[in-house]
Design a protein around this motif. Structure first.
Motif, PDB file in Angstrom:
ATOM      1  N   GLY A   1       0.755  -1.084   0.006  1.00 47.65           N
ATOM      2  CA  GLY A   1      -0.039   0.133  -0.191  1.00 47.65           C
ATOM      3  C   GLY A   1       0.768   1.186   0.143  1.00 47.65           C
ATOM      4  N   ARG A   2       1.812   1.061   0.688  1.00 50.22           N
ATOM      5  CA  ARG A   2       2.926   2.378   0.893  1.00 50.22           C
ATOM      6  C   ARG A   2       3.375   2.644  -0.787  1.00 50.22           C
ATOM      7  NH1 ARG A   2       8.180   2.326   2.417  1.00 50.22           N
ATOM      8  NH2 ARG A   2       8.285   0.393   1.129  1.00 50.22           N
ATOM      9  N   ASP A   3       3.851   1.535  -1.381  1.00 46.52           N
ATOM     10  CA  ASP A   3       4.450   1.571  -2.767  1.00 46.52           C
ATOM     11  C   ASP A   3       3.023   1.927  -3.489  1.00 46.52           C
ATOM     12  OD1 ASP A   3       6.674   0.361  -1.646  1.00 46.52           O
ATOM     13  OD2 ASP A   3       6.249  -1.460  -2.389  1.00 46.52           O
ATOM     14  N   ALA A   4       1.973   1.902  -3.201  1.00 44.73           N
ATOM     15  CA  ALA A   4       1.349   2.492  -4.265  1.00 44.73           C
ATOM     16  C   ALA A   4       1.041   3.961  -4.098  1.00 44.73           C
ATOM     17  CB  ALA A   4      -0.223   1.704  -3.978  1.00 44.73           C
ATOM     18  N   VAL A   5       0.930   4.338  -2.637  1.00 48.58           N
ATOM     19  CA  VAL A   5       0.844   6.031  -2.537  1.00 48.58           C
ATOM     20  C   VAL A   5       1.948   6.549  -3.087  1.00 48.58           C
ATOM     21  CG1 VAL A   5       0.862   7.596  -0.497  1.00 48.58           C
ATOM     22  CG2 VAL A   5      -0.540   5.323  -0.406  1.00 48.58           C
ATOM     23  N   THR A   6       3.146   5.986  -2.950  1.00 52.66           N
ATOM     24  CA  THR A   6       4.560   6.625  -3.676  1.00 52.66           C
ATOM     25  C   THR A   6       4.004   6.587  -5.109  1.00 52.66           C
ATOM     26  OG1 THR A   6       5.790   5.553  -1.911  1.00 52.66           O
ATOM     27  CG2 THR A   6       6.917   6.282  -3.945  1.00 52.66           C
ATOM     28  N   ALA A   7       3.677   5.601  -5.600  1.00 54.89           N
ATOM     29  CA  ALA A   7       3.418   5.522  -7.275  1.00 54.89           C
ATOM     30  C   ALA A   7       2.428   6.984  -7.463  1.00 54.89           C
ATOM     31  CB  ALA A   7       2.830   4.238  -7.734  1.00 54.89           C
ATOM     32  N   ILE A   8       1.474   7.025  -6.728  1.00 57.67           N
ATOM     33  CA  ILE A   8       0.223   8.053  -6.965  1.00 57.67           C
ATOM     34  C   ILE A   8       1.215   9.376  -6.747  1.00 57.67           C
ATOM     35  CG2 ILE A   8      -1.640   9.388  -5.954  1.00 57.67           C
ATOM     36  CD1 ILE A   8      -2.572   6.460  -5.284  1.00 57.67           C
ATOM     37  N   ARG A   9       1.853   9.349  -5.747  1.00 56.53           N
ATOM     38  CA  ARG A   9       2.936  11.060  -5.613  1.00 56.53           C
ATOM     39  C   ARG A   9       3.721  10.898  -6.734  1.00 56.53           C
ATOM     40  NH1 ARG A   9       6.668  12.052  -0.358  1.00 56.53           N
ATOM     41  NH2 ARG A   9       7.726  10.199  -1.219  1.00 56.53           N
ATOM     42  N   ASP A  10       4.355  10.030  -7.155  1.00 54.23           N
ATOM     43  CA  ASP A  10       5.192  10.115  -8.681  1.00 54.23           C
ATOM     44  C   ASP A  10       4.231  10.454  -9.733  1.00 54.23           C
ATOM     45  OD1 ASP A  10       7.338   9.541  -6.901  1.00 54.23           O
ATOM     46  OD2 ASP A  10       7.344   7.483  -7.475  1.00 54.23           O
ATOM     47  N   GLY A  11       3.152   9.907  -9.814  1.00 48.63           N
ATOM     48  CA  GLY A  11       2.295  10.312 -10.919  1.00 48.63           C
ATOM     49  C   GLY A  11       1.959  11.929 -10.957  1.00 48.63           C
ATOM     50  N   VAL A  12       1.741  12.607  -9.809  1.00 48.42           N
ATOM     51  CA  VAL A  12       1.260  13.855  -9.767  1.00 48.42           C
ATOM     52  C   VAL A  12       2.545  14.563 -10.209  1.00 48.42           C
ATOM     53  CG1 VAL A  12       1.144  15.658  -8.176  1.00 48.42           C
ATOM     54  CG2 VAL A  12      -0.004  13.417  -7.472  1.00 48.42           C
ATOM     55  N   GLU A  13       3.558  14.174 -10.204  1.00 41.96           N
ATOM     56  CA  GLU A  13       4.731  14.954 -10.701  1.00 41.96           C
ATOM     57  C   GLU A  13       4.909  14.615 -12.378  1.00 41.96           C
ATOM     58  OE1 GLU A  13       6.739  17.106  -9.264  1.00 41.96           O
ATOM     59  OE2 GLU A  13       5.904  16.829  -7.433  1.00 41.96           O
ATOM     60  N   ASP A  14       4.495  13.561 -12.781  1.00 37.49           N
ATOM     61  CA  ASP A  14       4.345  13.210 -14.249  1.00 37.49           C
ATOM     62  C   ASP A  14       3.212  13.367 -14.975  1.00 37.49           C
ATOM     63  OD1 ASP A  14       5.217  12.080 -16.428  1.00 37.49           O
ATOM     64  OD2 ASP A  14       4.992   9.793 -15.862  1.00 37.49           O
ATOM     65  N   GLU A  15       2.825  14.773 -15.002  1.00 39.27           N
ATOM     66  CA  GLU A  15       1.632  15.099 -15.523  1.00 39.27           C
ATOM     67  C   GLU A  15       0.396  14.274 -15.062  1.00 39.27           C
ATOM     68  OE1 GLU A  15       2.110  15.020 -19.774  1.00 39.27           O
ATOM     69  OE2 GLU A  15       3.982  15.910 -19.791  1.00 39.27           O
ATOM     70  N   VAL A  16       0.318  14.207 -13.804  1.00 36.37           N
ATOM     71  CA  VAL A  16      -0.828  13.731 -13.244  1.00 36.37           C
ATOM     72  C   VAL A  16      -1.286  12.189 -14.130  1.00 36.37           C
ATOM     73  CG1 VAL A  16      -3.051  14.115 -12.292  1.00 36.37           C
ATOM     74  CG2 VAL A  16      -1.850  16.032 -13.084  1.00 36.37           C
ATOM     75  N   ASP A  17      -0.260  11.712 -14.315  1.00 33.82           N
ATOM     76  CA  ASP A  17      -0.450  10.113 -14.846  1.00 33.82           C
ATOM     77  C   ASP A  17      -0.369   9.101 -13.730  1.00 33.82           C
ATOM     78  OD1 ASP A  17      -0.565   8.004 -16.474  1.00 33.82           O
ATOM     79  OD2 ASP A  17       1.532   8.038 -17.228  1.00 33.82           O
ATOM     80  N   PHE A  18      -1.381   8.473 -13.592  1.00 31.08           N
ATOM     81  CA  PHE A  18      -1.446   7.304 -12.631  1.00 31.08           C
ATOM     82  C   PHE A  18      -1.334   5.716 -13.271  1.00 31.08           C
ATOM     83  CE2 PHE A  18      -3.774  10.870 -10.828  1.00 31.08           C
ATOM     84  CZ  PHE A  18      -2.877  11.230 -10.180  1.00 31.08           C
ATOM     85  N   THR A  19      -0.733   5.621 -14.332  1.00 28.79           N
ATOM     86  CA  THR A  19      -0.739   4.064 -14.764  1.00 28.79           C
ATOM     87  C   THR A  19      -0.023   3.299 -14.035  1.00 28.79           C
ATOM     88  OG1 THR A  19      -0.903   5.091 -17.194  1.00 28.79           O
ATOM     89  CG2 THR A  19      -0.088   2.702 -16.908  1.00 28.79           C
ATOM     90  N   THR A  20       1.228   3.749 -13.513  1.00 29.64           N
ATOM     91  CA  THR A  20       2.091   2.901 -12.486  1.00 29.64           C
ATOM     92  C   THR A  20       1.475   2.732 -11.260  1.00 29.64           C
ATOM     93  OG1 THR A  20       4.053   3.852 -13.726  1.00 29.64           O
ATOM     94  CG2 THR A  20       4.298   2.814 -11.455  1.00 29.64           C
ATOM     95  N   ALA A  21       0.630   3.699 -10.843  1.00 30.27           N
ATOM     96  CA  ALA A  21      -0.046   3.818  -9.461  1.00 30.27           C
ATOM     97  C   ALA A  21      -1.115   2.679  -9.376  1.00 30.27           C
ATOM     98  CB  ALA A  21      -0.644   5.020  -9.142  1.00 30.27           C
ATOM     99  N   ARG A  22      -1.816   2.608 -10.509  1.00 29.67           N
ATOM    100  CA  ARG A  22      -2.822   1.552 -10.688  1.00 29.67           C
ATOM    101  C   ARG A  22      -2.196   0.107 -10.642  1.00 29.67           C
ATOM    102  NH1 ARG A  22      -6.941   4.254 -15.067  1.00 29.67           N
ATOM    103  NH2 ARG A  22      -7.633   6.040 -14.000  1.00 29.67           N
ATOM    104  N   ARG A  23      -1.230  -0.134 -11.369  1.00 27.21           N
ATOM    105  CA  ARG A  23      -0.664  -1.294 -11.228  1.00 27.21           C
ATOM    106  C   ARG A  23       0.097  -1.831  -9.829  1.00 27.21           C
ATOM    107  NH1 ARG A  23       1.421  -0.027 -16.597  1.00 27.21           N
ATOM    108  NH2 ARG A  23       0.476  -1.637 -18.208  1.00 27.21           N
ATOM    109  N   GLN A  24       0.316  -0.678  -9.265  1.00 24.92           N
ATOM    110  CA  GLN A  24       0.868  -0.917  -7.713  1.00 24.92           C
ATOM    111  C   GLN A  24      -0.310  -1.273  -6.796  1.00 24.92           C
ATOM    112  OE1 GLN A  24       3.770  -1.251  -6.279  1.00 24.92           O
ATOM    113  NE2 GLN A  24       5.091  -0.725  -8.162  1.00 24.92           N
ATOM    114  N   LEU A  25      -1.468  -0.628  -7.111  1.00 26.45           N
ATOM    115  CA  LEU A  25      -2.743  -1.001  -6.286  1.00 26.45           C
ATOM    116  C   LEU A  25      -3.291  -2.287  -6.626  1.00 26.45           C
ATOM    117  CD1 LEU A  25      -4.228   2.733  -6.679  1.00 26.45           C
ATOM    118  CD2 LEU A  25      -3.687   1.793  -4.636  1.00 26.45           C
ATOM    119  N   ARG A  26      -3.075  -2.789  -7.888  1.00 26.17           N
ATOM    120  CA  ARG A  26      -3.449  -4.039  -8.090  1.00 26.17           C
ATOM    121  C   ARG A  26      -2.600  -4.818  -7.357  1.00 26.17           C
ATOM    122  NH1 ARG A  26      -2.688  -7.313 -14.081  1.00 26.17           N
ATOM    123  NH2 ARG A  26      -3.504  -9.405 -13.485  1.00 26.17           N
TER     124      ARG A  26
END
Length: 431
Positions: free
Chosen positions: A302-327
Motif C-alpha cells: 500500500g505504501r508503494d502504491a501511495v508513492t506511485a500516486i505521488r510520482d504520478g502527480v509529478e508526471d503530468e498527473v499520470d497514474f498508470t504505474t500507480a494502478r499497477r501498484q494498487l493491483r
C-alpha cells in the motif's frame, strides 16, 4: 558506577547540544530560503516596479507608499488567493484614506494615533471578518499619521502612490504567479508523505506484533493528518483561481482540475488510515503480539502504491504505474491471506472480528486510492479479490464458490484489469 544525579557519560555536553540546535535551525533556514527565494524575489520586484512607475507617472521624489502597498499585498505566500489579494488591496486603500482624513481633520500626534488606529480597527471588523484586512487597514492609517509631511507628498499624492502600488501588485500576482500546479504538488507531496509514513509504521507494528507501535502511529496521525488535508484544499483553491484568472495559468486548467479530484479520494484514504491504525491496534492486542509478516507486506505494498500516486502527480498527473501498484496491494486483501501469523496460526474466534474488520478497512483504502486515480467505484472494485469467507470454529477461510455467489461476485479477468490500468486519467492520453 556514576553517582546518582550525575550526567550520563554518553549524554552530549551543553555546548554540543547548543551547536546542534544552531546547526539544525540553520539547515531549516537554508531550506526555507531555497524554497521561497522566487516568491521573495517576486515581492521585491513588485515593490521596485511600483516605486519606479509611481515616480515616472506622478513625478513624486520618494513614492514609498507605492512600494509599501505592492510589497505587503504580494507578501511571501506562494498560494495567495485572488480574493486575498483584493482583500489586502482594499485594506491598504481604506487605511490610507482613513489616515489622510484623520490627519486633515484632527492633526497628527499621540492621542490622534490612538484614535485613528482604534477607529480603523473597528471599521475594518465591520467591513470584513478577515484578520489580514484589519491589520492592513490599521497599519496603513498609522503610516500616514506618523510619516512627516513633505512639499512633494500631499494627501492626494499618497493616495495616488498607494493606488499605483495596489495596481502593480495585482498585475504581478496575475502575470507572475507561475505554474499553479506547483503549489498543489507541494501540498500533495506533504500529504502523501504523511500517509506513506503511517503505512510504514503500521507495517513495522504488524511485523513485530507490537500494538504500541500501531498506537503511536494512530496518535500521530490523529494529531497531524487534518492539517495536510486543509493545506491541500487551500492550495487547490489558489491554483483554481490562478488557472481561471492568470494568463499564464490558463493552459494548466485541466491538470489543476485533476489534482482537485485527486484530493477527494486521497482525503478518504487518509481518514481510512486512521481507522486502519485503530483496527490494527485492536487486532494486535487480541492476538497477543503475534508477528504478522504478510500483513506487513500488504501495508508496504500500500505504501508503494501511495508513492506511485505521488510520482504520478509529478508526471503530468499520470497514474498508470500507480494502478499497477494498487493491483498488487489489492491482491493481498483477503482474511485468509492477511490474518495468518508467522507461525501459521489463524486468529481464531476471539480475533475474527478485529481481523476481518481490519481487512475490510484495508479494502476500503484500496478503493479510495483507485478512485483517486480517476476510476469509478464500480471499476475500482474489480481490482479486489473475492471476499466470500466463513468462520467455522477457530478457522477463517473461503467458502466454496456456488453458482449463485459467482453471479453476485464475478472474478475480474486479467484483461479487464489491464484495460483499467492502461486507461489513464486523461481520456485524450491513452497507451
Amino acid at each position: 558506577m556514576s553517582r546518582t544525579g550525575a550526567i550520563p557519560l554518553d549524554r552530549p555536553s551543553l555546548a554540543r547540544r547548543l551547536a546542534d540546535a544552531v546547526a539544525e535551525r540553520a539547515r531549516a533556514g537554508v531550506g526555507r530560503g531555497r524554497k521561497d527565494w522566487l516568491i521573495i524575489a517576486r515581492a521585491a520586484f513588485a515593490a521596485a516596479v511600483a516605486y519606479l512607475v509611481s515616480g515616472l507617472l506622478w513625478g513624486h521624489e520618494h513614492p514609498f507608499f507605492a512600494s509599501i502597498a505592492a510589497f505587503v499585498i504580494i507578501g511571501f505566500s506562494a498560494d495567495a488567493k485572488v480574493r486575498k489579494v483584493f482583500e489586502m488591496s482594499g485594506g491598504v486603500m481604506m487605511g490610507i484614506l482613513l489616515g489622510e482624513l484623520a490627519r486633515t481633520t484632527i492633526g497628527s500626534g499621540t492621542w490622534q494615533i490612538f484614535v485613528v488606529i482604534f477607529c480603523a480597527g473597528l471599521l475594518a471588523r465591520l467591513v470584513d471578518s478577515g484578520i489580514t484586512f484589519g491589520i492592513q487597514t490599521s497599519i496603513q492609517s498609522l503610516l500616514v499619521m506618523i510619516m512627516p509631511a513633505t512639499p512633494t507628498m500631499s494627501p492626494g499624492g499618497r493616495i495616488l502612490d498607494a493606488l499605483t502600488g495596489v495596481s502593480i501588485a495585482i498585475l504581478v500576482h496575475l502575470l507572475l504567479s507561475g505554474d499553479p500546479r506547483k503549489i498543489q504538488r507541494r501540498a500533495a507531496d506533504s500529504f502523501f508523505q504523511e500517509l506513506e509514513d503511517t503505512l510504514v509504521a503500521l507495517a513495522l507494528a504488524a511485523r513485530s506484533g507490537s500494538a504500541d507501535i500501531a498506537r503511536a502511529a494512530l496518535v500521530n496521525l490523529r494529531s497531524t493528518s487534518q492539517k495536510y488535508t486543509d493545506a491541500w484544499k487551500l492550495a487547490n483553491d489558489a491554483a483554481n483561481e490562478m488557472a481561471t484568472f492568470s494568463p499564464t495559468g490558463l493552459r494548466h486548467a485541466d491538470d489543476v482540475a485533476r489534482m482537485k479530484h485527486l484530493l477527494i479520494g486521497s482525503d478518504r484514504a487518509m481518514r481510512n488510515a486512521r481507522v486502519i491504525a485503530r483496527r490494527e491496534v485492536e487486532f494486535l492486542s487480541v492476538v497477543a503480539g503475534e508477528p504478522h509478516s504478510t500483513l506487513a507486506d500488504a501495508l508496504l505494498a500500500g505504501r508503494d502504491a501511495v508513492t506511485a500516486i505521488r510520482d504520478g502527480v509529478e508526471d503530468e498527473v499520470d497514474f498508470t504505474t500507480a494502478r499497477r501498484q494498487l493491483r498488487l496491494f489489492s491482491s493481498y486483501l483477503t482474511p485468509e491471506t492477511l490474518l495468518i501469523s508467522d507461525d501459521g496460526l489463524r486468529p481464531g474466534r476471539a480475533g475474527h472480528f478485529e481481523g476481518v474488520t481490519l481487512v475490510i478497512q484495508l479494502r476500503s483504502l484500496a478503493i479510495d486510492l483507485l478512485e483517486a486515480t480517476g476510476l469509478p467505484q464500480r471499476d475500482a472494485k474489480r481490482f479486489l479479490p473475492s471476499l466470500i469467507v466463513a468462520a467455522d470454529g477457530d478457522t477463517v477461510g473461503p467458502r466454496p464458490m456456488t453458482r449463485e455467489m459467482a453471479a453476485i461476485e464475478p472474478p475480474a479477468t486479467t484483461e479487464a484489469l489491464e484495460l483499467l490500468i492502461a486507461d489513464r486519467s486523461d481520456p485524450d492520453r491513452r497507451l
